[in-house]
Structures are given as C-alpha cells and as structure tokens.
Design a protein around this motif. Structure first.
Motif, PDB file in Angstrom:
ATOM      1  N   TYR A  87      -2.486 -11.659   3.322  1.00 49.01           N
ATOM      2  CA  TYR A  87      -2.821 -10.590   4.276  1.00 49.01           C
ATOM      3  C   TYR A  87      -2.009  -9.313   4.036  1.00 49.01           C
ATOM      4  O   TYR A  87      -2.561  -8.222   3.926  1.00 49.01           O
ATOM      5  N   LYS A  91      -3.871  -5.828   2.779  1.00 51.27           N
ATOM      6  CA  LYS A  91      -4.092  -4.735   3.733  1.00 51.27           C
ATOM      7  C   LYS A  91      -3.517  -3.413   3.223  1.00 51.27           C
ATOM      8  O   LYS A  91      -3.899  -2.351   3.673  1.00 51.27           O
ATOM      9  N   ALA A 113      -7.927  -9.184   4.180  1.00 49.28           N
ATOM     10  CA  ALA A 113      -7.541  -8.213   5.212  1.00 49.28           C
ATOM     11  C   ALA A 113      -8.345  -6.924   5.079  1.00 49.28           C
ATOM     12  O   ALA A 113      -8.666  -6.498   3.968  1.00 49.28           O
ATOM     13  N   GLN A 145      -9.324  -9.364   9.522  1.00 50.50           N
ATOM     14  CA  GLN A 145      -9.806  -9.822   8.207  1.00 50.50           C
ATOM     15  C   GLN A 145     -11.315  -9.691   8.074  1.00 50.50           C
ATOM     16  O   GLN A 145     -12.051  -9.813   9.066  1.00 50.50           O
TER      17      GLN A 145
END
Ligand code: EPU
Length: 418
Positions: A87, A91, A113, A145
C-alpha cells in the motif's frame, strides 16, 4: 529534510548525456512482468526514485527485478503470484495504476492503492477504471484501494477520454493478454506510447497504430521476455536546455531524439535562443535576456505540460510579457507562490499565468512541493543573484538523478545539504 543550496549567476556551459524516460520506463517495466517465459533486459533505465519504487512493487508481487549495471535491468515475470501491491509504496506514484492492468492480465485480480503522484491537480483515475470495466473487469474503490477482478478479459472498443497518457498505457498493458482485439480511439500520441508499443511488439503482442489516435492491440496467450532500450527522457533534456537558457549559457543535451523536443525547441527559438539540432543531440546558446513568448500546453505534439513550469520560470526573466496557459493538469501553478519570493512578477488566473519579465531574481529560501515545480525553483536559483535554498529534494529525485552533479559539471554552484 535535504535541500539544494545554489549560488546563482553563473552561465552554464557544456554537454549532458540524458538518461531514459521516466514515464516510458514506468510503463515498460510493468509490461515486462506480463511475460512468463524468458527474461527481459531493459537498457537506459533511469535510476529516479519513482522507477526504484516501481521495481520494489514488482519484486513484492513476485517478479525478479535485478540491476545488472547502471541503466541495465533484467525482469522475470514468471513468479508474479501476489495480487495485492504494498500500500505505502503504490500510493506514492501515479505509475502504480499500471500494476492494476498487469495483475488483471496476469492473475485476474488486483488490489492496488489509489495512487498519489505529484501535487499538480486532482488527477482522478476514472478513465482507467472505465477501461478495466470495458475489458470485462469488476472494479471498486474501497478503503483506499482499487479492487479489480476479471474471470476473463475480452478485447473491446474503447474511447480514451482527453487522450489520457496513463489510460492509453494501462489499456495497452491490460489488453496484451486479453482475448481478441482491443481498439483504442482518441489514444494518446506521446513518444512513450510508441516506445511501449515497440516493446510489446517484441514480447509477442500485435500492436498497430501507436503514435496515431487509433491503436489496435491483439491479445496474446503467452509472452516471452526480450531486450529493449528505453527512449531518452525528453522532459529531463528540456529541463537542461532551459537551465542553459535561464543562465544565458550554452548547453548541449546528448543521446536525445530531437523530434521529441521539437515544439520546445521552436518556443525557445521564438524567445531568441539559438537552437542547434543534430542527429541525436540538441544544443542551446542563449543571449543574456530572452523575449517573452506565449505557450499553451497540450497533448503531444503540443507543448509538453511537464515542461510548462521550467518554461514559465524562464519567462520570469524575459523581456516583455508572456501568457502561459496550462490545459492538461488543473493545478500546475502552485510553485508560483515560491517563485514570488525571488522577485518575479506573475499573476495567475485559473489556467493561465501572465508573466511580466523582470531584470533580475534574488535568491531566497523556497520549498519544492512536487517534481517539475521543484526543479523549476532550482532553475530560478541558478539565475538568481545570491543564494537560493530549495527544500524538498526528494520530490526532484523522483524524476532527475544526480541533478546537482550534472549541474556542477555544467559549471553551476549547487550543493545538496541536509
Ligand atoms: N484524467 C482524468 N481521469 C483519469 C485520467 C486522467 O480526469 O482517469 C485527467 C487528468 O487529471 C489530466 C488529463 O486527464 O487532467 C490528462 O492526464 P493523463 O492521464 O494524460 O496523465 P497521466 O497519465 O496521469 C502522464 C505523466 C505525467 C504527464 C501526463 C501528461 C506518467 C507517470 N505521468 O500522467 O507526467 O504530465 O501524462 O503528459 O506517465 C511528470 O512526469 O512530471 C508528470 C506529471
């Protein structure tokens, strides 16, 4: 937090060899993991932090990604078995949306993400999600997500809104292992798309029409790793040309494809710089003061949005007024607030900046908040009287490697300081 400390006022002179394109590398590295047979060797891969982060994501999913030498990377996709990307890494970068396409194509399932990327506007991902759905995936966004699942991907016709670069890339990656033919209409024309198409072609995907608004991708069953050299980074090349121009210097960027820089070269000539184009290099020789010229950004072959901020910065010292209109991203003038600390005269009204050139800039402590705006503050510092401290080097490292070393080699007084 690290900063660049720049003592400005030295004309830059010399030659710079440009590395591979960040945006091409992000697409091609991901696409390399589509192949389950053999190994891909990529040459001219830039060591920008965005690329290093993407390598780490691919490793986490099970791919083997190894640096063999500076610029040379091998990728084996066979081991890709995990459908959830880490994640915190995913991101961070916009290019991680391509991981959704990769995982859908390879495993029929993805959890990635919602990407961040640069602070240059809202940057939604709706076109990408629509694309996955068109090829047969079910897609939700939950708890930060993207969750996508497909029993089977089937080639379809798809209209790419706003000629989105990322959506075109993602559809090409996803369609590579889909059943049947995908036809993209209003596809992006950027050189990075053509580079990806050439690479996919080597892996065994039939791609026609890349570089035009209509691209046809015939999905394959199995792909085999191959060797490929990433195209040069036209944005980095353009940045160094502008660094030469803003200091009234003489700089040659080497190992570039001059056609990719043509619009930028024309605008720099219009502003009064002398541009010399050779087979694989472009040089600039700039007078002490350029003339103000107007620029409107647009999809390729228009003026690249990624060079709008360096060009605007150049215009802050030009004679007269220039009107800069940003039509691609919705907030790419944030860095102007920092430029104002250095004595510029700029008024921003929605998508347009009116730049009244001043005689001189003065160094100041300023803060980078994103990649291209950040490097533009460095350019301003190179031209300013006195010392400029640009905080936030990590934003700039996302798309430039060893910026300070390259600029030092051109004669700049710049240091990275903690
Ligand atoms: N857009 C949407 N929805 C989407 C996708 C895009 O509304 O689902 C909008 C964007 O917000 C933008 C426009 O469509 O207003 C075009 O965006 P595009 O998809 O073309 O951009 P991108 O793929 O997100 C890539 C580069 C950018 C570059 C743009 C335009 C990568 C990783 N990024 O972004 O590069 O500015 O194309 O050429 O390839 C940079 O390198 O500094 C950089 C920001």
């Amino acid at each position: 937090m690290a900063s660049f400390r720049i003592r400005g006022g030295r004309p830059l002179e010399g030659r710079v060899a440009v590395q591979g394109s960040k945006n091409s590398a992000l697409a091609i590295l991901t696409a390399a993991a589509l192949a389950v047979d053999g190994e891909t060797t990529l040459e001219n891969v830039p060591q920008y932090t965005d690329v290093l982060d993407l390598c780490q994501i691919l490793r986490d999913l099970g791919a083997e990604v190894v640096w063999r030498a500076p610029g040379t990377l091998t990728v084996r996709g066979e081991g890709v078995s995990k459908s959830e990307a880490p994640y915190d890494l995913a991101k961070k970068l916009r290019g991680s949306t391509y991981i959704v396409g990769l995982l859908l194509a390879r495993l029929g399932e993805a959890r990635v993400a919602v990407p961040g990327g640069c602070n240059i506007g809202t940057r939604p991902i709706d076109f990408h999600l629509k694309g996955f759905r068109t090829l047969g995936a079910e897609v939700e966004v939950e708890h930060g997500q993207i969750l996508a699942r497909a029993q089977r991907l089937r080639g379809q016709k798809f209209f790419v809104d706003r000629s989105s670069v990322g959506t075109t890339i993602n559809m090409m990656i996803t369609a590579s292992l889909a059943e049947g033919t995908t036809v993209l209409e209003n596809a992006a024309l950027e050189p990075e798309i053509v580079d990806l198409a050439n690479f996919l072609g080597k892996l065994g995907v039939k791609v026609r029409g890349a570089g035009t608004p209509n691209i046809r991708i015939e999905g394959a069953r199995r792909l085999t790793g191959q060797r490929h050299e990433i195209i040069p980074d036209r944005v980095v090349a353009g940045t160094y040309l502008m660094a030469g121009a803003i200091t009234g210097g003489r700089v040659e960027v080497q190992q570039v494809i001059p056609e990719h820089l043509r619009t930028v070269g024309l605008k720099l000539s219009e502003a009064g710089a002398e541009i010399v184009e050779k087979e694989d290099s472009m040089g600039i020789c700039s007078p002490r003061r350029l003339r103000g010229v107007d620029v409107q950004t647009g999809p390729h072959p228009g003026f690249a949005t990624d060079l709008q901020q360096p060009f605007l910065t150049l215009m802050t010292l030009a004679e007269g007024v220039s009107v800069i209109q940003e039509t691609v991203h919705d907030n790419r003038f944030g860095f102007v607030n920092e430029l104002q600390r250095m004595g510029t005269n700029i008024r921003v009204d929605r998508d347009t900046a009116i730049v009244r050139g001043v005689e001189a800039l003065t160094g100041a402590p300023v803060e980078a908040a994103e990649l291209r705006g950040g490097v533009s503050l460095v350019l301003a510092g190179l031209a300013a009287r006195g010392t400029t401290l640009v905080q936030g080097t990590h934003f700039i490292d996302r798309g430039y490697s060893n910026l300070e070393q390259t600029l030092q080699e051109l004669g700049a007084d710049i240091q990275r300081v903690e």
